[in-house]
Design a protein around this motif. Structure first.
Motif, mmCIF file in Angstrom:
data_model
loop_
_atom_site.group_PDB
_atom_site.id
_atom_site.type_symbol
_atom_site.label_atom_id
_atom_site.label_comp_id
_atom_site.label_asym_id
_atom_site.label_seq_id
_atom_site.Cartn_x
_atom_site.Cartn_y
_atom_site.Cartn_z
ATOM 1 N N UNK A 1 0.778 -1.138 0.008
ATOM 2 C CA UNK A 1 0.039 0.053 0.072
ATOM 3 C C UNK A 1 1.022 1.475 0.104
ATOM 4 N N UNK A 2 0.290 2.402 -0.469
ATOM 5 C CA UNK A 2 0.953 3.663 -0.496
ATOM 6 C C UNK A 2 1.128 3.932 1.060
ATOM 7 N N UNK A 3 2.144 4.742 1.335
ATOM 8 C CA UNK A 3 2.711 4.991 2.775
ATOM 9 C C UNK A 3 1.534 5.800 3.274
ATOM 10 N N UNK A 4 0.836 6.760 2.753
ATOM 11 C CA UNK A 4 -0.293 7.479 3.398
ATOM 12 C C UNK A 4 -1.218 6.707 3.526
ATOM 13 N N UNK A 5 -1.581 5.611 2.841
ATOM 14 C CA UNK A 5 -2.798 4.693 3.215
ATOM 15 C C UNK A 5 -2.545 3.666 4.390
ATOM 16 N N UNK A 6 -1.364 3.768 4.902
ATOM 17 C CA UNK A 6 -1.251 2.722 5.881
ATOM 18 C C UNK A 6 -2.073 2.898 7.133
ATOM 19 N N UNK A 7 -1.908 4.073 7.701
ATOM 20 C CA UNK A 7 -2.630 4.160 8.873
ATOM 21 C C UNK A 7 -3.916 4.227 8.667
ATOM 22 N N UNK A 8 -4.670 4.639 7.794
ATOM 23 C CA UNK A 8 -6.088 4.824 7.531
ATOM 24 C C UNK A 8 -6.482 3.510 7.374
ATOM 25 N N UNK A 9 -6.021 2.452 6.810
ATOM 26 C CA UNK A 9 -6.230 1.001 6.622
ATOM 27 C C UNK A 9 -6.064 0.349 8.181
ATOM 28 N N UNK A 10 -5.295 0.562 8.724
ATOM 29 C CA UNK A 10 -4.872 0.072 10.097
ATOM 30 C C UNK A 10 -6.093 0.370 10.892
ATOM 31 N N UNK A 11 -6.515 1.668 10.919
ATOM 32 C CA UNK A 11 -7.770 2.221 11.482
ATOM 33 C C UNK A 11 -9.034 1.492 11.316
ATOM 34 N N UNK A 12 -9.001 1.301 9.977
ATOM 35 C CA UNK A 12 -10.346 0.640 9.663
ATOM 36 C C UNK A 12 -10.430 -0.764 9.963
#
Length: 322
Positions: free
Chosen positions: A55-66
């Motif tokens: 995943x793109x680096x900026x999408x990692x934390x939003x995906x983990x949050x979901x």
């Protein structure tokens, strides 16, 4: 009047002390329950980072949050009501659930070993063009699919965490059990996904340190270390699966009346403790852990041998249908 007021204040103070004691008891019970599930927690923490690879680096934390939100829903809306009702009206079903979970963990651990060995052989035999095709394939990631797969895996692991935690407080009143398990659900989810978020962003922290010039040596060290950390966590996760799976099978087989295997483990454990003096407690625990892991491997390999051909046949049937 004054006497009545002081009596009321005494009652309020007594209630406050009781409430404080109850909070302390719940906190202690939640901490103990969480500790009992530590093996599955390690596994959950080790498994999750792979879902954000590619995943793109900026999408990692939003995906983990979901994924974390899905985990909380799993624990509170699905797992908690089911196991509380079962523990209240059909306690043996909780033991059976644990055994099924132990079988699953043993299978998953053994399957990961089998898959790693098979992948290593296939990797050696691939042509450079096949390597390139594999790299290109990993660039396109369906986030919704990633989240759904991670939440499905979390449902199994969270069930084990919650059931193991329930075993620790099954002697408590129903309301206390409920409160403790709710606390455990939030505590474990915060711990697992907080650590996961920290792990997946450490290389970004390292890059930031390098680019900013604040501590280039530390930054390069972090970037270089993260692949090794991820590899270690992956290995630790597999070991935890096999150890916890084997231990669950041994302990809960005894709960169902088959005492011989776990009695034999306890006999070896006590013999090691008696023979090793000051280190007896640690070595006895390591002995129990090693035997549990061996049981997990053996049971897991049997399940892999049984399940893999069935899955292959099903995949072939699905492919033929399309």
């Amino acid at each position: 009047m004054a006497g009545g007021l002081f009596a009321l204040l005494d009652d309020v103070a007594a209630l406050a002390r009781m409430a404080a004691a109850s909070v302390d008891d719940v906190a202690a019970a939640a901490g103990k329950a969480s500790t009992q599930a530590v093996g599955v927690v390690v596994d959950d923490t080790a498994v999750t980072p792979r879902y954000v690879q590619g995943l793109a680096a900026e999408r990692e934390l939003p995906i983990i949050a979901k994924i974390a939100k899905g985990s909380i829903r799993n624990k509170l809306l699905i797992i908690l009501p089911v196991i509380l009702v079962l523990s209240q009206f059909l306690p043996i079903a909780v033991t059976i659930l644990l055994i099924l979970g132990g079988l699953y963990l043993s299978y998953e651990g053994a399957e990961k070993i089998h898959h790693a060995l098979a992948h290593r052989r296939a990797h050696r035999e691939e042509t450079p063009a096949e390597h390139l095709a594999e790299d290109v394939a990993t660039e396109s990631v369906d986030e919704n699919k990633v989240i759904a797969e991670a939440v499905r895996t979390d449902l199994i692991l969270s069930t084990e965490i919650m059931v193991i935690s329930l075993q620790t407080v099954d002697h408590e009143p129903f309301l206390t059990r409920t409160i403790v398990l709710i606390v455990v659900a939030f505590l474990i989810t915060a711990l697992v996904y907080g650590v996961v978020a920290l792990i997946v962003k450490m290389d970004d922290v390292g890059l930031h340190l390098v680019e900013s010039g604040k501590n280039e040596k530390l930054g390069r060290g972090l970037v270089a270390a993260m692949p090794k950390v991820m590899s270690f966590l992956s290995t630790l996760g597999v070991v935890a699966m096999l150890w916890v799976g084997g231990h669950i099978l041994l302990a809960n087989s005894a709960e169902l009346g088959w005492h011989a295997p776990y009695d034999a483990v306890h006999h070896v454990e006590h013999a090691v403790a008696d023979a090793t003096g000051a280190l007896g407690g640690v070595l006895a625990w390591l002995t129990n852990t090693l035997i549990s892991a061996i049981v997990g491997v053996l049971v897991g390999l049997v399940l892999v041998a049984l399940v893999t051909p069935a899955l292959a046949r099903r995949s072939g049937e699905v492919a033929a249908a399309h």
